[in-house]
Design a protein around this motif. Structure first.
Motif, PDB file in Angstrom:
ATOM      1  N   VAL A  95     -24.735   9.521  -4.289  1.00 49.09           N
ATOM      2  CA  VAL A  95     -26.191   9.581  -4.108  1.00 49.09           C
ATOM      3  C   VAL A  95     -26.758  10.814  -4.806  1.00 49.09           C
ATOM      4  N   GLN A  96     -26.086  11.942  -4.684  1.00 53.37           N
ATOM      5  CA  GLN A  96     -26.532  13.159  -5.372  1.00 53.37           C
ATOM      6  C   GLN A  96     -26.581  12.944  -6.882  1.00 53.37           C
ATOM      7  N   TYR A  98     -26.881  10.110  -8.475  1.00 50.61           N
ATOM      8  CA  TYR A  98     -27.950   9.162  -8.784  1.00 50.61           C
ATOM      9  C   TYR A  98     -29.301   9.881  -8.856  1.00 50.61           C
ATOM     10  N   ARG A  99     -29.567  10.749  -7.899  1.00 52.25           N
ATOM     11  CA  ARG A  99     -30.842  11.479  -7.890  1.00 52.25           C
ATOM     12  C   ARG A  99     -30.940  12.423  -9.090  1.00 52.25           C
ATOM     13  N   LEU A 100     -29.838  13.084  -9.394  1.00 49.13           N
ATOM     14  CA  LEU A 100     -29.838  14.007 -10.527  1.00 49.13           C
ATOM     15  C   LEU A 100     -30.046  13.253 -11.830  1.00 49.13           C
ATOM     16  N   LYS A 102     -31.554  10.474 -12.372  1.00 54.58           N
ATOM     17  CA  LYS A 102     -32.927   9.994 -12.496  1.00 54.58           C
ATOM     18  C   LYS A 102     -33.860  11.070 -13.047  1.00 54.58           C
ATOM     19  N   ARG A 103     -33.549  12.337 -12.754  1.00 58.72           N
ATOM     20  CA  ARG A 103     -34.443  13.425 -13.149  1.00 58.72           C
ATOM     21  C   ARG A 103     -34.166  13.970 -14.547  1.00 58.72           C
ATOM     22  N   ARG A 156     -27.466   0.155  -7.465  1.00 58.24           N
ATOM     23  CA  ARG A 156     -28.647   1.021  -7.388  1.00 58.24           C
ATOM     24  C   ARG A 156     -29.415   0.798  -6.097  1.00 58.24           C
ATOM     25  N   ARG A 160     -30.213   3.806  -3.620  1.00 57.12           N
ATOM     26  CA  ARG A 160     -31.585   4.101  -3.177  1.00 57.12           C
ATOM     27  C   ARG A 160     -31.686   4.145  -1.662  1.00 57.12           C
ATOM     28  N   ASP A 162     -29.688   5.673   0.087  1.00 54.69           N
ATOM     29  CA  ASP A 162     -28.905   6.874   0.401  1.00 54.69           C
ATOM     30  C   ASP A 162     -27.493   6.539   0.842  1.00 54.69           C
TER      31      ASP A 162
END
Length: 222
Positions: A95-96, A98-100, A102-103, A156, A160, A162
């Motif tokens: 999850v970490q 995935y968030r990274l 995306k940015r 995904r 999303r 989490d």
């Protein structure tokens, strides 16, 4: 050492940001030298995706260990589940990441290149299995792309959430759609010429008709 470098990198990525973190920062926090970092990771991008090389090797080996009786589309769907297993081994890390990703546009581009390598491995296996068939290459490439798209759609969705949903169920649902669309029924190709005819009275109860069919099929399979 490898795990320590990944842990240090993600700690810094979350605290400072990906672009602001250097390899020197990572090795300083991990307490090792630059040579140690590059022994495990060719670049800073690779530390974000530390397991993909191993997973790709596992997938390639899985497909190479050919099972002649296994339906090809089912086989590549099973291969895609190896990728899910990698993500599900450590949900919080996945999850970490995935968030990274995306940015950071550069990481998204890197991830796309990794996804393409998975798709190519599936397509190469299917091309060999469909060799000599009409549109064999086309079929192989379309199915490989469909497997990757279905897997990633479900993956995904899980990320999303989490990582709180049932990842296996979500991916199984997506891959079952691919199998039902492009795969062949397990026995239909083998027994396509089999025809069963049952003669029964018009007024016979339904249970009797079903019983006669089951009896006929049972004799036919003996």
């Amino acid at each position: 050492m490898r795990d320590a470098l990944v842990a240090a990198a993600f700690r810094l990525f979350l605290e400072r940001g990906y672009e602001q973190t250097t390899v020197d920062d990572i090795v300083a926090l991990a307490g090792v030298g630059r040579r140690s970092f590059f022994r495990y990771f060719p670049s800073k991008e690779d530390v974000v995706f530390p397991d993909h090389e191993r997973c790709l090797a596992d997938m390639t080996a899985f497909l190479a260990a050919e099972d002649p009786g296994r339906e090809p589309v089912r086989r590549v769907c099973d291969a895609a589940r190896l990728v899910l297993r990698m993500y599900a081994e450590n949900p919080s890390f996945s999850v970490q990441r995935y968030r990274l990703t995306k940015r950071v546009p550069g990481l998204r581009a890197y991830e796309l290149s990794v996804v393409w390598r998975y798709e190519r491995a599936l397509a190469e296996y299917l091309r060999a299995r469909f060799a000599g068939r009409p549109d064999g290459i086309l079929r192989a490439d379309v199915i490989a792309a469909a497997v990757v798209a279905a897997h990633n759609n479900a993956l995904r969705s899980w990320l999303r959430s989490d990582g709180t949903g049932d990842a296996n169920a979500m991916v199984d649902h997506a891959l079952t759609y691919v199998q039902s669309t492009y795969g062949s029924p397990a026995r239909s190709a083998e027994r396509a010429e089999d025809v069963v005819v049952v003669v029964s009275r018009r007024d016979a109860p339904l249970w009797r008709v079903v019983q006669e069919i089951e009896t006929t099929l049972g004799r036919g399979l003996q």
